[in-house]
Design an enzyme around this catalytic site. Structure first.
Site, PDB file in Angstrom:
ATOM      1  CD  GLU A 289       6.096   5.626  -1.289  1.00 49.46           C
ATOM      2  OE1 GLU A 289       5.142   6.287  -1.719  1.00 49.46           O
ATOM      3  OE2 GLU A 289       6.644   5.855  -0.210  1.00 49.46           O
TER       4      GLU A 289
ATOM      5  CD  GLU B  39       4.429  10.592   1.692  1.00 46.99           C
ATOM      6  OE1 GLU B  39       3.323  10.067   1.642  1.00 46.99           O
ATOM      7  OE2 GLU B  39       5.448  10.015   1.267  1.00 46.99           O
TER       8      GLU B  39
HETATM    9  O1  LIG Z   1       4.371   6.590   3.594  1.00 46.84           O
HETATM   10  C1  LIG Z   1       4.651   6.910   2.434  1.00 46.84           C
HETATM   11  O2  LIG Z   1       5.808   7.168   2.109  1.00 46.84           O
HETATM   12  C2  LIG Z   1       3.635   7.013   1.385  1.00 46.84           C
HETATM   13  O3  LIG Z   1       3.905   7.554   0.352  1.00 46.84           O
HETATM   14  C3  LIG Z   1       2.300   6.433   1.543  1.00 46.84           C
HETATM   15  O4  LIG Z   1       1.459   6.846   0.553  1.00 46.84           O
HETATM   16  C4  LIG Z   1       1.704   6.538   2.875  1.00 46.84           C
HETATM   17  O5  LIG Z   1       0.548   5.836   2.903  1.00 46.84           O
HETATM   18 MG    MG Z   2       5.888   8.143   0.220  1.00 47.04          MG
END
Ligand SMILES: O=C(O)C(=O)[C@H](O)CO
Ligand code: MG
Length: 251
Positions: free
Chosen positions: A137, A234
């Site tokens: 990512e 998230e």
């Molecule tokens: O910060 C983010 O966007 C994530 O997905 C990571 O996994 C954070 O460690």
């Molecule tokens: Mg993330």
């Protein structure tokens, strides 16, 4: 149609970790993510997920010091032995928890040596664990200065160069907006590599509903592409987790 997972490192933090699972189920999530579950017994986590009928969707490989410090070190030259050791540790957890995706974090590094190290480590890891989906990512440099994987195009090149079925892209919409601005264009350029999506609003990384990102348009593009994987929530709730879940009820 995508399914939604609650990132329990960010959501329901009003509760102890093991109680967050039931709260996520009650709120309407079908799965969960945890960034770094390593200080909890895998058996207890699995039990919590089972009793709430939640899928374990995502966790991250351990950073060098997971209580703090940089995130991961797969692109850090000179640390290959440690990477392999820690990857195996993450893999044992992921297998016990039956995690769908394992996010391999690049860490802070730059230059051609870092790129070569990252390629070698990812190729090794994907051969080591062919049964598990590995993701990478891109992270924006405002929130994570110096992080090696700071661009979706670089992630696409790395995935194409390694070219194995179990390595793909984790498309964090907040990160795409922070890095490239045009989320939908970034989606169209990289959709074929996407294995997992994460969402948050911008600015502030709060609930996905309000803010600069056109989530209605984004989800139209996701549906049009036939994406049927998971979407991880998230973000940091503005107030309580519960109070900010209207976006999920209307999704
Ligand atoms: O910060 C983010 O966007 C994530 O997905 C990571 O996994 C954070 O460690
Ligand atoms: Mg993330």
């Amino acid at each position: 149609m995508a399914r939604f997972a609650a990132n329990l490192t960010y959501l329901f933090t009003e509760l102890p970790m093991l109680q967050r699972f039931a709260a996520a189920r009650r709120a309407g999530f079908d799965g969960v993510e945890i960034l770094f579950p390593y200080d909890l017994a895998a058996k207890e986590l699995l039990q919590a997920a089972h009793s709430s009928e939640l899928s374990f969707v995502l966790m991250n490989t351990p950073p060098p010091n997971w209580a703090g410090g940089p995130r991961g070190f797969a692109a850090e030259p000179g640390n290959e032995e440690r990477f392999r050791h820690d990857f195996d540790r993450a893999l044992r957890y992921a297998q016990l928890l039956k995690v769908r995706h394992l996010h391999v974090m690049a860490g802070k590094a730059e230059g051609p040596d870092a790129r070569a190290t990252y390629l070698r480590n990812l190729a090794w890891a994907s051969a080591r664990a062919p049964e598990i989906s590995l993701t990478i990512e891109p992270m924006n440099r405002v929130d994570m200065p110096g992080y090696f994987l700071d661009c979706f195009d670089l992630a696409g090149q790395i995935i194409d160069e390694i070219d194995v079925p179990n390595l793909g892209l984790q498309f964090d919409v907040y990160q795409a907006h922070m890095i490239h601005g045009d989320v939908i264009d970034t989606w169209h350029r990289h959709a074929r590599n996407v294995r997992h999506i994460q969402i948050a609003g911008c600015p502030g990384r709060h609930e996905p509903r309000a803010g600069e990102i056109d989530y209605a348009g984004f989800f139209r593009a996701v549906d049009a592409a036939g994406f049927s994987g998971w979407v991880g929530a998230e973000y940091t709730p503005r107030t309580s987790t519960e109070a900010g879940l209207r976006w999920l009820r209307s999704a």
